[in-house]
Scaffold this active site. Structure first.
Site, PDB file in Angstrom:
ATOM      1  N   GLY A   1       8.903  -4.786   1.612  1.00 23.58           N
ATOM      2  CA  GLY A   1       8.119  -5.980   1.268  1.00 23.58           C
ATOM      3  C   GLY A   1       8.739  -6.793   0.139  1.00 23.58           C
ATOM      4  O   GLY A   1       9.923  -7.134   0.166  1.00 23.58           O
TER       5      GLY A   1
ATOM      6  N   ASN B   1       2.277   0.979   8.604  1.00 21.18           N
ATOM      7  CA  ASN B   1       3.398   0.753   7.694  1.00 21.18           C
ATOM      8  C   ASN B   1       3.928   2.115   7.206  1.00 21.18           C
ATOM      9  O   ASN B   1       3.315   2.778   6.383  1.00 21.18           O
ATOM     10  CB  ASN B   1       2.902  -0.105   6.511  1.00 21.18           C
ATOM     11  CG  ASN B   1       4.016  -0.474   5.562  1.00 21.18           C
ATOM     12  OD1 ASN B   1       4.943   0.288   5.370  1.00 21.18           O
ATOM     13  ND2 ASN B   1       3.896  -1.643   4.961  1.00 21.18           N
TER      14      ASN B   1
ATOM     15  N   HIS C   1       0.828   0.252  -7.719  1.00 22.19           N
ATOM     16  CA  HIS C   1      -0.573  -0.093  -7.453  1.00 22.19           C
ATOM     17  C   HIS C   1      -1.229   0.873  -6.462  1.00 22.19           C
ATOM     18  O   HIS C   1      -2.337   1.347  -6.657  1.00 22.19           O
ATOM     19  CB  HIS C   1      -0.620  -1.518  -6.890  1.00 22.19           C
ATOM     20  CG  HIS C   1       0.444  -1.770  -5.853  1.00 22.19           C
ATOM     21  ND1 HIS C   1       1.774  -1.873  -6.189  1.00 22.19           N
ATOM     22  CD2 HIS C   1       0.399  -1.869  -4.512  1.00 22.19           C
ATOM     23  CE1 HIS C   1       2.483  -2.045  -5.092  1.00 22.19           C
ATOM     24  NE2 HIS C   1       1.681  -2.042  -4.054  1.00 22.19           N
ATOM     25  N   ARG C   2      -0.501   1.153  -5.373  1.00 23.51           N
ATOM     26  CA  ARG C   2      -1.047   2.029  -4.313  1.00 23.51           C
ATOM     27  C   ARG C   2      -1.296   3.436  -4.875  1.00 23.51           C
ATOM     28  O   ARG C   2      -2.308   4.065  -4.585  1.00 23.51           O
ATOM     29  CB  ARG C   2      -0.031   2.087  -3.155  1.00 23.51           C
ATOM     30  CG  ARG C   2      -0.461   2.908  -1.960  1.00 23.51           C
ATOM     31  CD  ARG C   2       0.490   2.710  -0.807  1.00 23.51           C
ATOM     32  NE  ARG C   2       0.645   1.299  -0.500  1.00 23.51           N
ATOM     33  CZ  ARG C   2       1.672   0.544  -0.880  1.00 23.51           C
ATOM     34  NH1 ARG C   2       2.699   1.056  -1.525  1.00 23.51           N
ATOM     35  NH2 ARG C   2       1.703  -0.739  -0.597  1.00 23.51           N
TER      36      ARG C   2
ATOM     37  N   ASP D   1       9.354  -5.840  -2.857  1.00 25.46           N
ATOM     38  CA  ASP D   1       9.959  -4.995  -3.900  1.00 25.46           C
ATOM     39  C   ASP D   1      11.205  -5.617  -4.558  1.00 25.46           C
ATOM     40  O   ASP D   1      11.366  -5.502  -5.777  1.00 25.46           O
ATOM     41  CB  ASP D   1      10.315  -3.606  -3.334  1.00 25.46           C
ATOM     42  CG  ASP D   1       9.095  -2.688  -3.273  1.00 25.46           C
ATOM     43  OD1 ASP D   1       8.053  -3.030  -3.858  1.00 25.46           O
ATOM     44  OD2 ASP D   1       9.190  -1.622  -2.637  1.00 25.46           O
TER      45      ASP D   1
ATOM     46  N   HIS E   1       6.380   2.854   5.327  1.00 22.02           N
ATOM     47  CA  HIS E   1       6.723   2.903   3.891  1.00 22.02           C
ATOM     48  C   HIS E   1       5.513   3.369   3.078  1.00 22.02           C
ATOM     49  O   HIS E   1       5.636   4.146   2.136  1.00 22.02           O
ATOM     50  CB  HIS E   1       7.149   1.518   3.383  1.00 22.02           C
ATOM     51  CG  HIS E   1       8.346   0.968   4.055  1.00 22.02           C
ATOM     52  ND1 HIS E   1       9.624   1.374   3.757  1.00 22.02           N
ATOM     53  CD2 HIS E   1       8.466   0.034   5.021  1.00 22.02           C
ATOM     54  CE1 HIS E   1      10.485   0.716   4.511  1.00 22.02           C
ATOM     55  NE2 HIS E   1       9.806  -0.112   5.286  1.00 22.02           N
ATOM     56  N   LYS E   2       4.341   2.851   3.448  1.00 19.81           N
ATOM     57  CA  LYS E   2       3.123   3.262   2.744  1.00 19.81           C
ATOM     58  C   LYS E   2       2.899   4.767   2.923  1.00 19.81           C
ATOM     59  O   LYS E   2       2.561   5.470   1.978  1.00 19.81           O
ATOM     60  CB  LYS E   2       1.892   2.523   3.304  1.00 19.81           C
ATOM     61  CG  LYS E   2       1.816   1.041   2.954  1.00 19.81           C
ATOM     62  CD  LYS E   2       0.478   0.485   3.478  1.00 19.81           C
ATOM     63  CE  LYS E   2       0.296  -0.972   3.188  1.00 19.81           C
ATOM     64  NZ  LYS E   2      -1.001  -1.487   3.681  1.00 19.81           N
TER      65      LYS E   2
ATOM     66  N   THR F   1      -2.798   3.102   8.892  1.00 23.00           N
ATOM     67  CA  THR F   1      -1.765   2.093   8.622  1.00 23.00           C
ATOM     68  C   THR F   1      -0.678   2.190   9.672  1.00 23.00           C
ATOM     69  O   THR F   1      -0.445   3.261  10.243  1.00 23.00           O
ATOM     70  CB  THR F   1      -1.129   2.303   7.231  1.00 23.00           C
ATOM     71  OG1 THR F   1      -0.144   1.288   7.007  1.00 23.00           O
ATOM     72  CG2 THR F   1      -0.444   3.652   7.096  1.00 23.00           C
TER      73      THR F   1
ATOM     74  N   ASP G   1      -5.262  -1.985   1.787  1.00 24.02           N
ATOM     75  CA  ASP G   1      -4.798  -3.362   1.942  1.00 24.02           C
ATOM     76  C   ASP G   1      -4.281  -3.836   0.595  1.00 24.02           C
ATOM     77  O   ASP G   1      -4.943  -3.648  -0.433  1.00 24.02           O
ATOM     78  CB  ASP G   1      -5.935  -4.272   2.423  1.00 24.02           C
ATOM     79  CG  ASP G   1      -5.393  -5.466   3.197  1.00 24.02           C
ATOM     80  OD1 ASP G   1      -4.521  -5.269   4.077  1.00 24.02           O
ATOM     81  OD2 ASP G   1      -5.815  -6.608   2.920  1.00 24.02           O
TER      82      ASP G   1
HETATM   83  P1  ITT Z   1      -1.051  -1.954   7.365  1.00 22.56           P
HETATM   84  O1  ITT Z   1      -2.026  -3.086   7.365  1.00 22.56           O
HETATM   85  O2  ITT Z   1      -0.769  -1.404   8.731  1.00 22.56           O
HETATM   86  O3  ITT Z   1      -1.419  -0.873   6.377  1.00 22.56           O
HETATM   87  P2  ITT Z   1       0.796  -3.937   6.305  1.00 22.56           P
HETATM   88  O4  ITT Z   1       2.272  -3.929   6.068  1.00 22.56           O
HETATM   89  O5  ITT Z   1       0.227  -5.009   7.198  1.00 22.56           O
HETATM   90  O6  ITT Z   1       0.385  -2.482   6.844  1.00 22.56           O
HETATM   91  P3  ITT Z   1      -0.859  -4.972   4.192  1.00 22.56           P
HETATM   92  O7  ITT Z   1      -1.765  -5.640   5.138  1.00 22.56           O
HETATM   93  O8  ITT Z   1      -1.461  -4.217   3.046  1.00 22.56           O
HETATM   94  O9  ITT Z   1       0.105  -3.930   4.905  1.00 22.56           O
HETATM   95  O10 ITT Z   1       0.161  -6.077   3.732  1.00 22.56           O
HETATM   96  C1  ITT Z   1       0.614  -6.167   2.500  1.00 22.56           C
HETATM   97  C2  ITT Z   1       2.013  -6.737   2.483  1.00 22.56           C
HETATM   98  O11 ITT Z   1       2.293  -6.808   1.081  1.00 22.56           O
HETATM   99  C3  ITT Z   1       3.080  -5.840   3.093  1.00 22.56           C
HETATM  100  O12 ITT Z   1       3.425  -6.180   4.387  1.00 22.56           O
HETATM  101  C4  ITT Z   1       4.247  -6.067   2.144  1.00 22.56           C
HETATM  102  O13 ITT Z   1       4.935  -7.224   2.494  1.00 22.56           O
HETATM  103  C5  ITT Z   1       3.536  -6.313   0.824  1.00 22.56           C
HETATM  104  N1  ITT Z   1       3.422  -5.050   0.068  1.00 22.56           N
HETATM  105  C6  ITT Z   1       2.405  -4.143   0.062  1.00 22.56           C
HETATM  106  N2  ITT Z   1       2.680  -3.122  -0.765  1.00 22.56           N
HETATM  107  C7  ITT Z   1       3.902  -3.384  -1.283  1.00 22.56           C
HETATM  108  C8  ITT Z   1       4.753  -2.708  -2.184  1.00 22.56           C
HETATM  109  O14 ITT Z   1       4.440  -1.526  -2.707  1.00 22.56           O
HETATM  110  N3  ITT Z   1       5.925  -3.276  -2.475  1.00 22.56           N
HETATM  111  C9  ITT Z   1       6.278  -4.462  -1.951  1.00 22.56           C
HETATM  112  N4  ITT Z   1       5.551  -5.156  -1.091  1.00 22.56           N
HETATM  113  C10 ITT Z   1       4.372  -4.623  -0.754  1.00 22.56           C
END
Ligand code: ITT
Length: 194
Positions: free
Chosen positions: A151, A11, A178-179, A153, A13-14, A9, A70
Site C-alpha cells: 500500500g 489482503n 496502526h493494525r 508504506d 499482507h494484513k 480479509t 478496515d
Molecule cells: P480487505 O478489505 O480485504 O481487508 P483491503 O486491501 O481492501 O483488504 P482496506 O479496505 O482496509 O484493505 O484498504 C485499505 C488500503 O489502505 C489498502 O489497500 C492499502 O492501500 C492501504 N493500507 C492499509 N494498511 C496499510 C499499511 O499498513 N501500510 C500501507 N498501506 C496500508
C-alpha cells in the site's frame, strides 16, 4: 485449545502482519483457508461501517467467530483524504502505485504533510460485535522509498522514525503499526473473555 478466528480479509499482507504477532493462543484462518472466495464490498462512508460490513458478511456465511479490519490513510492537508477510499483512491483496480502517485501529486508543494493510518477492527464473538481502533501518526514523505510492506508504506514515515514503513522489517513496522495497535486491544479483550 486454540481459539479459532476467521480473518475476513483478502489482503495477504494484513494476514502476514497479524500472524506475526498473534501468538500461540489464537489460530487465524484466512478466507481462502475457510473456502470462501468473495470480494466483500466496502460501500460506506466510515471505516467503522465498512469493518462491520465485512465481519457481518463472513459471520452470516459461516456462523463462526471472525474479525475484519478496515484501514484509512488520513492526510490533514487533504481534509482526511484518501481516508475510507484508501484502497481505491486511483480507481477500482486497487493499484498501490497508482494510489501513491495520485496522493503525491495532490500533495505536491504542500508543506503540511501530516498524516495518520487509522485501523478499525470489527470482531464478532458468539454473534456479538466489538470494535477496536489503532492509530499511527506520521507524515507523507516527499519521495517514495523502500520495497517492503504494501500500500502506502513507501511514502509513510511514522512519528519517531526517520524512514518509511517500506524501509522497515516487519518487526520494526509493527512497533508503530496502526493494525497492531488495534490487534493488541483485540488480543487483550479475547484474553479477558476466555
Ligand atoms: P480487505 O478489505 O480485504 O481487508 P483491503 O486491501 O481492501 O483488504 P482496506 O479496505 O482496509 O484493505 O484498504 C485499505 C488500503 O489502505 C489498502 O489497500 C492499502 O492501500 C492501504 N493500507 C492499509 N494498511 C496499510 C499499511 O499498513 N501500510 C500501507 N498501506 C496500508
Amino acid at each position: 485449545m486454540k481459539s479459532k478466528l476467521i480473518f475476513a480479509t483478502n489482503n495477504q499482507h494484513k494476514v502476514d502482519e497479524v500472524r506475526h504477532v498473534i501468538g500461540d493462543r489464537f489460530e487465524i484462518v484466512t478466507l481462502r483457508e475457510a473456502g470462501i472466495d468473495i470480494d466483500i464490498t466496502e460501500p460506506h462512508d466510515t471505516l467503522e461501517e465498512n469493518a462491520t460490513e465485512k465481519s457481518h458478511t463472513i459471520f452470516h456465511l459461516t456462523g463462526q467467530d471472525c474479525f475484519s479490519e478496515d484501514t484509512g490513510l488520513e492526510t490533514d492537508a487533504l481534509n482526511g483524504e484518501p481516508g475510507v477510499k484508501s484502497a481505491r483512491y486511483a480507481g477500482e483496480g486497487r493499484d498501490f502505485q497508482r494510489n501513491i502517485d495520485k496522493l503525491m501529486l495532490k500533495l505536491q508543494g504542500q508543506h503540511n504533510r501530516k498524516a495518520r493510518f487509522r485501523a478499525v477492527i470489527s470482531l464478532i464473538l458468539s454473534g456479538k460485535e466489538y470494535q477496536f481502533e489503532g492509530i499511527c501518526e506520521g507524515r507523507i514523505a516527499t519521495e517514495q522509498k523502500g520495497l517492503q510492506g504494501f500500500g502506502y508504506d513507501p511514502v509513510f514515515v511514522p512519528d519517531g522514525a526517520d524512514k518509511s514503513f517500506a524501509e522497515m522489517s516487519m518487526e520494526e513496522k509493527n512497533q508503530y503499526n496502526h493494525r497492531q495497535k488495534a490487534m493488541t486491544k483485540l488480543i487483550h479483550f479475547l484474553s479477558q473473555s476466555s
